[in-house]
Design a protein around this motif. Structure first.
Motif, PDB file in Angstrom:
ATOM      1  N   GLY A  40      22.222  83.520 -90.033  1.00 44.02           N
ATOM      2  CA  GLY A  40      21.155  84.473 -89.731  1.00 44.02           C
ATOM      3  C   GLY A  40      19.957  83.884 -89.034  1.00 44.02           C
ATOM      4  O   GLY A  40      18.905  84.521 -88.963  1.00 44.02           O
ATOM      5  N   LYS A  41      20.075  82.659 -88.484  1.00 44.01           N
ATOM      6  CA  LYS A  41      18.952  81.982 -87.819  1.00 44.01           C
ATOM      7  C   LYS A  41      19.198  81.882 -86.311  1.00 44.01           C
ATOM      8  O   LYS A  41      20.331  81.643 -85.873  1.00 44.01           O
ATOM      9  N   PHE A  42      18.122  82.034 -85.559  1.00 50.25           N
ATOM     10  CA  PHE A  42      18.178  81.939 -84.097  1.00 50.25           C
ATOM     11  C   PHE A  42      17.101  80.978 -83.604  1.00 50.25           C
ATOM     12  O   PHE A  42      16.095  80.744 -84.274  1.00 50.25           O
ATOM     13  N   GLU A  43      17.323  80.448 -82.390  1.00 51.58           N
ATOM     14  CA  GLU A  43      16.303  79.656 -81.716  1.00 51.58           C
ATOM     15  C   GLU A  43      16.144  80.174 -80.296  1.00 51.58           C
ATOM     16  O   GLU A  43      17.095  80.677 -79.685  1.00 51.58           O
ATOM     17  N   ASP A  44      14.938  80.047 -79.759  1.00 46.27           N
ATOM     18  CA  ASP A  44      14.662  80.470 -78.388  1.00 46.27           C
ATOM     19  C   ASP A  44      15.204  79.419 -77.427  1.00 46.27           C
ATOM     20  O   ASP A  44      14.674  78.314 -77.332  1.00 46.27           O
ATOM     21  N   ALA A  45      16.275  79.782 -76.702  1.00 46.85           N
ATOM     22  CA  ALA A  45      16.904  78.849 -75.759  1.00 46.85           C
ATOM     23  C   ALA A  45      16.622  79.227 -74.318  1.00 46.85           C
ATOM     24  O   ALA A  45      17.295  78.740 -73.411  1.00 46.85           O
ATOM     25  N   THR A  46      15.613  80.082 -74.087  1.00 47.61           N
ATOM     26  CA  THR A  46      15.359  80.614 -72.748  1.00 47.61           C
ATOM     27  C   THR A  46      15.149  79.517 -71.713  1.00 47.61           C
ATOM     28  O   THR A  46      15.799  79.497 -70.659  1.00 47.61           O
ATOM     29  N   GLN A  47      14.238  78.594 -71.970  1.00 44.38           N
ATOM     30  CA  GLN A  47      13.932  77.548 -70.995  1.00 44.38           C
ATOM     31  C   GLN A  47      15.061  76.528 -70.911  1.00 44.38           C
ATOM     32  O   GLN A  47      15.459  76.124 -69.818  1.00 44.38           O
ATOM     33  N   LYS A  48      15.592  76.126 -72.055  1.00 45.28           N
ATOM     34  CA  LYS A  48      16.665  75.135 -72.064  1.00 45.28           C
ATOM     35  C   LYS A  48      17.889  75.631 -71.314  1.00 45.28           C
ATOM     36  O   LYS A  48      18.585  74.853 -70.647  1.00 45.28           O
ATOM     37  N   ALA A  49      18.159  76.951 -71.382  1.00 47.35           N
ATOM     38  CA  ALA A  49      19.337  77.520 -70.740  1.00 47.35           C
ATOM     39  C   ALA A  49      19.102  77.901 -69.289  1.00 47.35           C
ATOM     40  O   ALA A  49      20.031  78.291 -68.588  1.00 47.35           O
ATOM     41  N   GLY A  50      17.861  77.796 -68.811  1.00 51.72           N
ATOM     42  CA  GLY A  50      17.573  78.078 -67.407  1.00 51.72           C
ATOM     43  C   GLY A  50      17.327  79.542 -67.100  1.00 51.72           C
ATOM     44  O   GLY A  50      17.417  79.957 -65.943  1.00 51.72           O
ATOM     45  N   LEU A  51      16.975  80.352 -68.111  1.00 54.91           N
ATOM     46  CA  LEU A  51      16.713  81.771 -67.879  1.00 54.91           C
ATOM     47  C   LEU A  51      15.231  82.094 -67.724  1.00 54.91           C
ATOM     48  O   LEU A  51      14.878  83.233 -67.408  1.00 54.91           O
ATOM     49  N   TYR A  52      14.368  81.118 -67.927  1.00 50.72           N
ATOM     50  CA  TYR A  52      12.945  81.422 -67.893  1.00 50.72           C
ATOM     51  C   TYR A  52      12.498  81.779 -66.482  1.00 50.72           C
ATOM     52  O   TYR A  52      12.676  81.002 -65.533  1.00 50.72           O
ATOM     53  N   ASP A  53      11.927  82.981 -66.320  1.00 54.39           N
ATOM     54  CA  ASP A  53      11.433  83.459 -65.027  1.00 54.39           C
ATOM     55  C   ASP A  53      10.339  84.493 -65.282  1.00 54.39           C
ATOM     56  O   ASP A  53      10.625  85.669 -65.517  1.00 54.39           O
ATOM     57  N   PRO A  54       9.062  84.090 -65.243  1.00 55.74           N
ATOM     58  CA  PRO A  54       7.961  85.000 -65.576  1.00 55.74           C
ATOM     59  C   PRO A  54       7.703  86.070 -64.528  1.00 55.74           C
ATOM     60  O   PRO A  54       6.844  86.933 -64.735  1.00 55.74           O
ATOM     61  N   THR A  55       8.434  86.053 -63.410  1.00 61.70           N
ATOM     62  CA  THR A  55       8.249  87.100 -62.399  1.00 61.70           C
ATOM     63  C   THR A  55       9.135  88.308 -62.663  1.00 61.70           C
ATOM     64  O   THR A  55       8.959  89.352 -62.039  1.00 61.70           O
ATOM     65  N   SER A  56      10.106  88.187 -63.564  1.00 63.57           N
ATOM     66  CA  SER A  56      11.055  89.277 -63.811  1.00 63.57           C
ATOM     67  C   SER A  56      10.377  90.482 -64.453  1.00 63.57           C
ATOM     68  O   SER A  56       9.400  90.347 -65.198  1.00 63.57           O
ATOM     69  N   LYS A  57      10.928  91.656 -64.164  1.00 65.12           N
ATOM     70  CA  LYS A  57      10.504  92.913 -64.777  1.00 65.12           C
ATOM     71  C   LYS A  57      11.779  93.654 -65.158  1.00 65.12           C
ATOM     72  O   LYS A  57      12.170  94.646 -64.541  1.00 65.12           O
ATOM     73  N   GLY A  58      12.437  93.114 -66.196  1.00 63.80           N
ATOM     74  CA  GLY A  58      13.790  93.522 -66.514  1.00 63.80           C
ATOM     75  C   GLY A  58      13.888  94.806 -67.311  1.00 63.80           C
ATOM     76  O   GLY A  58      13.054  95.105 -68.170  1.00 63.80           O
ATOM     77  N   LEU A  59      14.943  95.561 -67.032  1.00 58.39           N
ATOM     78  CA  LEU A  59      15.256  96.781 -67.774  1.00 58.39           C
ATOM     79  C   LEU A  59      16.704  96.753 -68.284  1.00 58.39           C
ATOM     80  O   LEU A  59      16.948  96.776 -69.467  1.00 58.39           O
ATOM     81  N   GLY A  60      17.669  96.700 -67.383  1.00 57.77           N
ATOM     82  CA  GLY A  60      19.072  96.726 -67.786  1.00 57.77           C
ATOM     83  C   GLY A  60      19.664  95.331 -67.912  1.00 57.77           C
ATOM     84  O   GLY A  60      19.302  94.427 -67.167  1.00 57.77           O
ATOM     85  N   VAL A  61      20.579  95.160 -68.882  1.00 60.37           N
ATOM     86  CA  VAL A  61      21.282  93.894 -69.090  1.00 60.37           C
ATOM     87  C   VAL A  61      22.775  94.161 -69.143  1.00 60.37           C
ATOM     88  O   VAL A  61      23.220  95.066 -69.866  1.00 60.37           O
ATOM     89  N   ALA A  62      23.546  93.400 -68.392  1.00 55.19           N
ATOM     90  CA  ALA A  62      25.004  93.508 -68.439  1.00 55.19           C
ATOM     91  C   ALA A  62      25.614  92.118 -68.556  1.00 55.19           C
ATOM     92  O   ALA A  62      25.099  91.148 -67.991  1.00 55.19           O
ATOM     93  N   ILE A  63      26.709  92.038 -69.290  1.00 56.71           N
ATOM     94  CA  ILE A  63      27.461  90.800 -69.439  1.00 56.71           C
ATOM     95  C   ILE A  63      28.774  90.941 -68.681  1.00 56.71           C
ATOM     96  O   ILE A  63      29.489  91.939 -68.836  1.00 56.71           O
ATOM     97  N   LEU A  64      29.101  89.965 -67.866  1.00 52.13           N
ATOM     98  CA  LEU A  64      30.340  89.977 -67.095  1.00 52.13           C
ATOM     99  C   LEU A  64      30.744  88.554 -66.778  1.00 52.13           C
ATOM    100  O   LEU A  64      29.926  87.629 -66.856  1.00 52.13           O
ATOM    101  N   ASP A  65      31.998  88.366 -66.423  1.00 50.42           N
ATOM    102  CA  ASP A  65      32.492  87.082 -65.931  1.00 50.42           C
ATOM    103  C   ASP A  65      32.794  87.268 -64.450  1.00 50.42           C
ATOM    104  O   ASP A  65      33.917  87.544 -64.060  1.00 50.42           O
ATOM    105  N   TYR A  66      31.761  87.137 -63.617  1.00 49.16           N
ATOM    106  CA  TYR A  66      31.936  87.561 -62.223  1.00 49.16           C
ATOM    107  C   TYR A  66      32.767  86.604 -61.391  1.00 49.16           C
ATOM    108  O   TYR A  66      33.309  86.981 -60.345  1.00 49.16           O
ATOM    109  N   ASN A  67      32.918  85.339 -61.840  1.00 51.25           N
ATOM    110  CA  ASN A  67      33.744  84.394 -61.082  1.00 51.25           C
ATOM    111  C   ASN A  67      35.065  84.080 -61.782  1.00 51.25           C
ATOM    112  O   ASN A  67      35.786  83.160 -61.392  1.00 51.25           O
TER     113      ASN A  67
END
Length: 475
Positions: free
Chosen positions: A144-171
């Motif tokens: 039941g424990k989580f950690e913030d991996a945003t920066q470590k995983a390379g997702l940090y982007d303060p310019t985003s204005k996100g609404l929808g999220v989808a998961i896919l294996d595009y390649n």
């Protein structure tokens, strides 16, 4: 559920490929469900106040019992953010579900700006008036424990204005990638590098901007292989006068927007889309498209005569040749009536093998449309993971019947602030059985069933095979 009088049903005419729908108003919350701790029951992330969301643990002893797990307890504490879409995903394939959350803009009641369309009434300011904020990736540590991996995983982007999220294996490398639809900023496509990190590829993949290089107002999003090419393509809803995006996956890391050359684009040019998804509403074996529409300004008609506040939804039937036709008006007048719609999800709520549609409206009731089906067959697959997560999220199910081959991914997220059911529905047309059903589980396990009859929901457990079957029409 409220009883629907017989007079309200529209019967399917013989030979008519369009399955009508019936409206049942409902007031229902929007939830994202998944079992994050391998308990007997699922857990959910629910919209909370502006300064965060709730993680609820649903107790196995009763559907009505739940407890709120505080953000401190779960490790989900962080800066106050305007959270929007979310999805559960096992991005590092360790068997535990992680959580990706889109965030919109830096806004509060204290910093609210005054904008107007007509000079006298307050209206919404464009997102360009506010600073963006990064999405968050919460890594599941277990227990039941989580950690913030945003920066470590390379997702940090303060310019985003996100609404929808989808998961896919595009390649098609077997690892889940993340798509975030951004409002007035470029969309983001995060390629999973298989080492706990991601690389942003939206520009090189061709989905960051419109064909003329403009960042559109991305709202809802979904992914599916609509033309049986073997690769997942994308649908993204946008603002009025921008049309929907229908990005076809070319299979080489590139997407091409087919909307400007199709009826999908022409029909959605002036409407404002929110919730959207691929689903096979007529069970012919091809993924159709649904879009929930509604403008944000109740006075928009005073300044844009072609645009209205309440708008009809869109239902596009897949013709099987990469083309779609709009059939919205053919499935019932209640379904096609204008609404100020936002969230949208699908599920087979009455166990008849045909997918029903739920639409949420802004400041109004929810609308539930019962799919009256037709003569086509279907097969529904429910998964139970063991080494993989309990719901089988991330598993790919492939169904073959003669020369027809389909595949779907068990996933959460997609659409707009909504969650569809965690059961996969395969339209089978006139076929009464699937020759093979193959499940590729997230941990690498492959299970295969043969000669599976249609007309039922089959439950498959990882490494064990079929453990249950529920014929349609049974409670």
């Amino acid at each position: 559920m409220r009883k629907v009088e017989a007079a309200q049903y529209h019967r399917l005419l013989r030979g008519d490929p369009v399955a009508p729908c019936v409206d049942q108003p409902r007031d229902l919350p929007e939830l994202g469900l998944a079992d994050v701790d391998r308990a007997v029951g699922p857990d959910c992330n629910a919209p909370g106040p502006i300064d965060g969301c709730e993680l609820r643990h649903l107790h196995p002893r009763g559907r009505t019992q739940s407890s709120v797990i505080s953000r401190d307890q779960a490790g989900l504490w962080g800066p106050n953010e305007f959270s929007t879409g979310a999805a559960w995903v096992d991005y590092d394939r360790d068997g535990k579900l992680d959580l990706v959350v889109a965030n919109y803009v830096q806004w509060s009641e204290q910093t609210d700006l005054y904008c107007t369309l007509d000079g006298s009434h307050k209206s919404y300011c464009t997102p360009e008036s506010y600073k963006g904020t990064s999405a968050r990736l919460w890594h599941n540590l277990g227990n039941g424990k989580f950690e913030d991996a945003t920066q470590k995983a390379g997702l940090y982007d303060p310019t985003s204005k996100g609404l929808g999220v989808a998961i896919l294996d595009y390649n098609n490398d077997g690892w889940p990638d993340i798509l975030i639809a951004n409002d007035t900023q470029s969309n983001k496509l995060y390629l999973n590098k298989k080492n706990g990190a991601f690389e942003e590829r939206a520009v090189s993949a061709g989905i960051a901007f419109s064909e003329d290089g403009i960042a559109r107002a991305g709202m809802g999003v979904d992914a599916a292989d609509y033309d049986r090419s073997g690769s997942a393509s994308l649908v993204i809803t946008n603002f009025s006068n921008q049309m929907l995006s229908l990005y076809h996956n070319e299979g080489n890391g590139l997407f091409v927007d087919e909307a400007p050359r199709s009826e999908v684009g022409r029909a959605t040019l002036v409407t404002l889309g929110f919730g959207c998804f691929f689903f096979d509403y007529d069970n012919d074996g091809w993924q159709d498209i649904f879009v929930a529409d509604g403008h944000i300004e109740d006075q928009i008609e005073t300044v844009q005569k072609r645009v209205s506040y309440a708008e009809p939804p869109h239902l596009f039937r897949n013709l099987g040749n990469g083309k779609f036709e709009e059939v919205t008006t053919k499935v019932g007048s209640a379904f096609a009536a204008p609404k100020v719609a936002r969230g949208a999800a699908y599920a087979d709520i009455n166990n008849d093998g045909a997918l029903d549609v739920l639409m949420m409206t802004n400041g109004g009731a929810a609308h539930l449309y019962l799919n009256q089906g037709g003569t086509n067959q279907s097969l529904r697959i429910k998964l139970v993971g063991t080494k993989s997560n309990r719901d089988g999220i991330g598993a790919v199910v492939r169904v073959s019947a003669g020369a027809d081959k389909q595949w779907l991914t068990m996933k959460t997220g997609s659409s707009y602030l909504s969650q569809s059911e965690l059961v996969l529905t395969f339209g089978m047309g006139s076929k009464t059985k699937a020759d093979t059903v193959e499940i590729d589980w997230p941990n690498g396990q492959v299970d295969k069933l043969s000669n599976v009859a249609t007309g039922q929901t089959v439950t498959i457990q990882e490494a064990k095979g079929q453990i249950a079957a529920r014929p349609y029409g049974k409670k």
